[in-house]
Each structure stands twice: as C-alpha cells, then as structure tokens.
Design an enzyme around this catalytic site. Sequence first.
Site, PDB file in Angstrom:
ATOM      1  N   ASP A  72       0.841  -0.894  -0.130  1.00 65.78           N
ATOM      2  CA  ASP A  72      -0.078   0.022  -0.001  1.00 65.78           C
ATOM      3  C   ASP A  72       0.904   1.115   0.134  1.00 65.78           C
ATOM      4  O   ASP A  72       1.915   1.201   0.105  1.00 65.78           O
ATOM      5  CB  ASP A  72      -0.982   0.053   1.225  1.00 65.78           C
ATOM      6  CG  ASP A  72      -2.073   0.960   1.300  1.00 65.78           C
ATOM      7  OD1 ASP A  72      -2.211   1.750   0.093  1.00 65.78           O
ATOM      8  OD2 ASP A  72      -2.400   1.211   2.073  1.00 65.78           O
ATOM      9  N   THR A  96      -0.089   4.464   1.549  1.00 67.63           N
ATOM     10  CA  THR A  96      -0.196   5.182   2.648  1.00 67.63           C
ATOM     11  C   THR A  96       0.109   4.160   3.781  1.00 67.63           C
ATOM     12  O   THR A  96      -0.300   3.229   4.030  1.00 67.63           O
ATOM     13  CB  THR A  96      -1.626   5.775   3.189  1.00 67.63           C
ATOM     14  OG1 THR A  96      -1.923   6.375   1.859  1.00 67.63           O
ATOM     15  CG2 THR A  96      -1.869   6.308   4.269  1.00 67.63           C
ATOM     16  N   ASP A 121      -2.307  -1.861   6.225  1.00 70.46           N
ATOM     17  CA  ASP A 121      -2.841  -1.455   7.692  1.00 70.46           C
ATOM     18  C   ASP A 121      -4.115  -1.056   7.942  1.00 70.46           C
ATOM     19  O   ASP A 121      -4.497  -0.944   8.925  1.00 70.46           O
ATOM     20  CB  ASP A 121      -1.738  -0.611   8.056  1.00 70.46           C
ATOM     21  CG  ASP A 121      -1.757   1.103   7.259  1.00 70.46           C
ATOM     22  OD1 ASP A 121      -2.554   0.957   6.363  1.00 70.46           O
ATOM     23  OD2 ASP A 121      -1.346   1.917   7.733  1.00 70.46           O
TER      24      ASP A 121
END
Length: 802
Positions: A303, A305, A541
């Site tokens: 990912d 971010t 996350d």
Amino acid sequence: MSIDTHVAVRRGLTAAEVAQRRADGLTNDVPDRASRSVKDIVRANVLTRINAILGVLFILVVVTGSIVDGMFGLLIIANSSVGIIQEIRAKRTLDRLAIVSQAKPVVRRDGKAEAVAPKEVVLDDIIELGPGDQIVVDGTVVETASLEIDESLLTGEADSVPKGLDAEVLSGSYVVAGSGAYRAKKVGADAYAAKLAEEASKFTLVHSELQTGINKILKFITYLMIPAGLLIIYNQMFSSHQAWRPAVNGMVAALVPMVPEGLVLMTSIAFAVGVVRLGQRQCLVQELPAIEGLARVDVVCADKTGTLTENGMRLSELRRAGADAAEEAQLQQVLAAMAADDPRPNASVQALGEAFSESPGWTQSAVAPFSSAKKWSGLSYGEHGNWLLGAPDVLLDPSTDIAREAEELGSAGLRVLLLGSSDRAVDSDDAPGIVTPQALVVLEQKVRSDARETLDFFASQDVAVKVISGDNAVSVGAVAGSLGLPGGDSPIDARRLPTDKTQLAQTLEESTTFGRVRPDQKREMVGALQSRGHTVAMTGDGVNDVLALKDADIGVSMGSGSPATRAVAQIVLLDNKFATLPYVVGEGRRVIGNIERVSNLFLTKTVYSVLLAFLVGLSGVGSQIFDFDPLPYPFLPRHVTIAAWFTIGIPAFILSLAPNNERARTGFVPRVMKLAVPSGVVIGVATFTAYLIAYAGPDASEKQIVQAGTTALITLIMIAVWVLAIVARPYTWWKILLIAGSVVGYLILFGLPFTRTFFKLDPTNVGLTTTAVVIGAVGIALVELADWLGARARGKAAEAVS
C-alpha cells in the site's frame, strides 16, 4: 442481571458489576494465542519417532556391555534438550510480542471508555466500535451510526452487512464503516469464533512443504530399515556365525546411521531461531509456516499510505473552488464540525481536526461514514447544509477545471480531498446527488526515508513490488516514481482495469503502480498474480486491506494497523517500518535455504548407510547360495558416531544458522535427493569395495578386523567430507575454515594413540590405508561429476522454463 436501560448503555457496567461477573466466571477467558505449554513442548521433543528408534538401539548396545559404542545415545539427550530450549525461547518471544500486538477493545464502565485486553471483557460489557475494529465477543447492537460489519472471515460472503439496533454481531467479524456499540452476550468459549477456532488453534511447529517432505522421507526410511535390519541380523547372527555381542553391535552400527537424527532437530532449531531473530526486530510471526512462505516470495504488494509514506498527515492548504464557493471562514467551520463529529477519524480527518480545532457545535441530521468502496463520507447539518468529503476524481466530473486542478496537485505526490455540498441528505438512497465543489483540501504526506532503500533491496533480489493503493492514481504514481520504482511514473487507475482474470493478470505483470483500487479489487489482484505462479506477500494497515491480506500467501500488517488487519496477517511489523520487510524475507530465505542445505548431508548419510547395510546383508545371503565367506558389518557403533561428527553433526549445526539469500523454490524432496542419492550411492559402493579388499576372511585376527574397518572408514570419511564441501558452496572464509576443521579433526582422531585405542582405529597398514585413499579419491571424482551433471541439468531446466 443484564443491562436494559438507555442510561446503563451509555454508562456501561459499574466496577461492582464487573467484579461480580469475574467472580461468577463470566469473563472472556480464552488463550491469548495458539501457544502450547512448556509441558507439551517437552513431551513433543522427547517422545519422537527418532528418539524411540535410537532408544531401542541404545538399550541393545548397553545389553552387550559395550557402553562406549552407546555414545550415539547422547543424541537423544542432545536432540531433546536443544529442541526444548530453542522452542521455549521461540514461545516466549512470540507470547511477549503477541501481548504487544494484541487488539484492545474499548469498553464503557462507570461512564468512561477504556481500552482493555480481550480477556478482561465480561458478560454485558458495552463495547464501542469504529472502522477496522474487531468484534471480540458475540453480542447485540445497542448503538449504531451507519454501522456496517464484514463477516467474510466467518461466512465467506464478501459484502458488508448493515447492523441496526438489536442486530446480532459475531466475534471474528470486523467493522468496515460507521460506528456504534454492542453489548457482550457470549464470552469465552461460548463465542462463535472461539468455537470455530477450538481445533484450529492447537499449536503446530510447522505445516509446510518442507515439513511434509521431511516426514515423507522419514516414513520411507522407516520402511527401509525393516528389510535392512532383517538382512543385517541374518548376516550377523547366522551367516557370519558371530557371537551375539559383536553381532548385535554390528546390527546397531548398521541401523543407527540410517536415521537422519539431526534433520528434524536442525529444522526445529532453524525455525525457532528465525522466530527469535525476527522478534528482536519487533516482528511478530503469528503463523510459523509464514517463515517458509517468506523464502518463496517473488512479488510484494504494498500500500502507499503507511507503507511507502508515513502514517501521519498535515494540512498544506485549503484551496477554494472558485468565486462561487462559500467563504473560507465558513468552509473552515464545516471542516471543524466534520472532524469533531467523526467518532473514529482516519489520518486525513485527524489532520483536519488539528488544523481546525474550534467546532461550531452544529447538530447532525444525517451521517454517511467513509468506506473504501465509495471513497467519500458526509454529514448533514440541517440548515447548515449537506457536506461531503472525499476523492475528487470520484465526486467530480473529470472534465471540470477543479477536477483537473486536483489531479495536478495529486501529480506532485500530495493527497487531495474535495469538500463539496450536496442538494440532498447524505444518507439518501441516491446520495451523493448533485455535488457542488467548495474547496480542495490539500494534505502532505511524508515519504519514508527508508522506502527507496527497501525497494532497491527487493529489486536486487528479483522480487517485484506492486504498489496497490486506494488513493488517486496520479498521486500514487508520483510517490512511486520519486522512489525510482520501475513503471511508477505510469500509474493505472484501477477503475479501468479489465475484469477478465487473464487480462488482469497480464496487466499486473506489465505494470507496477495502481490507484483507486477497491478492497475487492485488491483481493482479485492478489489472486491474479497467484494464477501466474507467483508467491505473493501483501502489506497493509487499513480495513480495506483485510481481504487481500487474507488471500495472499503471506499477509504482513503494520503494528499500527487496524485490529482486523493484524488479526488476519501472518506477520505483524510492530515497529511499523516497511524497511523491516527485507530482514523478514531474508530470514525466511536463510531458514529454508539452510534446512535444504543440511538435508543434503543427513540424507546422503542415510542413503549410504542403507546401501551398505543391504550390500553386507546380501553378501550373507549370497554366501549361503554360492558358498563363499560372508562379510560381517565393517563398523562398530562408535565408528558411525565419529563418522558423523565432522561430516554432518557440527557442520550441519553451523550451516543451519548461516546467512543465505537464495530464494526458495518448490520441489524440496526431489531437489535434495538429486544430490543425496548419487552421493550416497558412491559412498556406499566405495566403502563396501574398500572393505571387501581389506577384509582378511573369517579367520582374521582382531588386528586385521580393526584394520579392515579402518580402511572402510577412511574411504567413507574422505568422500563424506567432500560432500560437505559441495554443500558448503559458494565458499567464504568461514566455510573454508569449517571444512579444514573437519579434516583436522579426523587427522587427530586417526593420528593420536589414545583416540586410536579408544575408537578402535588402526591406519598403520600402509597398503590398506593407501587403498582406502585411492578408492576415496575415485569416489570424490564421481561425486563431483554427479554434482556437475546435476547442475548442468538444472541449468538446462531453468533455461527451458525461462
């Protein structure tokens, strides 16, 4: 007594009520993690098949009165002790990290919200929920603000389920949108997830291709030992007409080296040490097979971010959308209200709350929580209007000036949100309706300082990195491109990805950077890569990563990630550093590569031991048919013990802990046997030939018997040391020192008068020792030739695949 008043729902249980429920045993008393007790560890390491075999053989040797020949019995103590110590170390590391990583539900007690450990939840507790939170016990909803629950981990259904008041929620599910609270109705073993996990939670050291292959090998060896043992017994007892003591010693000496006694031990040590090493880097391995899976990873899906960029954000500017937009002061009020009224703000909303902290205190009339699927959230404030905050490329016509301005800002790596007003309530069925752009909210994200170095590592190891993000594709591409990721400057908007799985897989092969990816698309992309034969690690996350993490070969969650992502991931990076991942992958490669390396040593010994036992045994059978003198087994148990000391035991232990960056491949058993079988055959035949030449017949003196056995042992050790040299390649200074040390060790054993007497060695017959050396040299040449032919065949196979 259950709580049933609205006031009680708001205040939760009192301290007295919590204490009473604990006294009544109405707690969520479930194990923190699937970890077996010290007692179970001791039992599992002592009561093994190998220990049972060696134990029986040790008793037989002791009965003969030759305690010295029972030295191999020390292996039982060594195998069990080292295995127990290493696994307890690993257990303590895992349990300690598991407590750190543990998701803590927020409960209301005495009117205050507090985070507690899952085991501290009691019946009737009021538990608050927000996006990404796990449902830790079963219960019923008592408060809801557009609450949506994903139950796919329990039911397999991917669509989220809206939950109204009094709706049932089950442990093991998690929140994807909205917020609320629920009352605990079933705790501990009564909870749904606890019942499902009752059997699955039992601890296993490793279930993998590696362990399965080793178990198959051990089972096959056990079957081989039966006919080999019978042949040796017949030869020692009946054909050779030996007394029962030397006959039993010969039989034990034949059977002991057939058992790859250290293979299972080295495997356990390598995995346990791997867990401890990763634990020292704040990496929690929640499923031990993940260590092996890491060694096979060739694609990492990351990912943006929280992985390539830092988690935190800050407001860069608030840019009004033209002259018709509301005044900046009013827009700041709107943003302050939206930030203050979000019960579980994400990083973007937190940044707005820090920038605009003075909320006007407006009353909400409708709420639309953010979800990864729709990419926007909204709040209606009655006379103060209906307001939306979300992705500009989702809420705006791409042909408008404001949309182009947003894309231009995104191309600089900034995160851009649209603040817009709507003509209808945000919870309407046809929301968002007609959106009037009011302002662009520009947020800054800091690229991780170690991100480029991490990407460079993966590139050097032939591991492809795919950046898969829900953010704007241009913004994702700007970050990826700034880090030098190949293809990062040509991002793909996932809304334009093909739906056909074959075409999707091809697109993923050719491109590296993707934006505006929905949670279900992340899952599909992982599956498409796997369909091409890739072993995929997925990092994430957020709650939008859960489905992909679950389906990936290896799911890696950041420690700061949502409870749901940490729950489904096999590995949790508690330090939240993407840069830890190379160490994790490297540790996996070290473990699997070294286990394969030492397996070659142990299985070579097994092959030559079985072959030698069959050759000697068949000589006894043949002697009865063709009337020639049978051959007794050439070695004593003490001989096979010292033969393993410096060719396998000590070198294997050192090699099992050495650095190893080679990516693991499937086909463990056939690949190992390609070296072990030809090497073992060469050693077995060469040793038998040397013994056949040196054996002086049934009337030989004790000295001649010892010299014949020594001749065979020299041949065996010479070739076995060369196999060690092959396995140790490529050479480094310490590997050369290791091999040289093995040679010196044997020179001492054969050279010192004390060790000669103790181990019954006699190399003083120059003719026989020369014969042993010559046959050993021929064996070395044959083993080297077999390895060269095998390497050439592997090279051609690799070329054919490529």
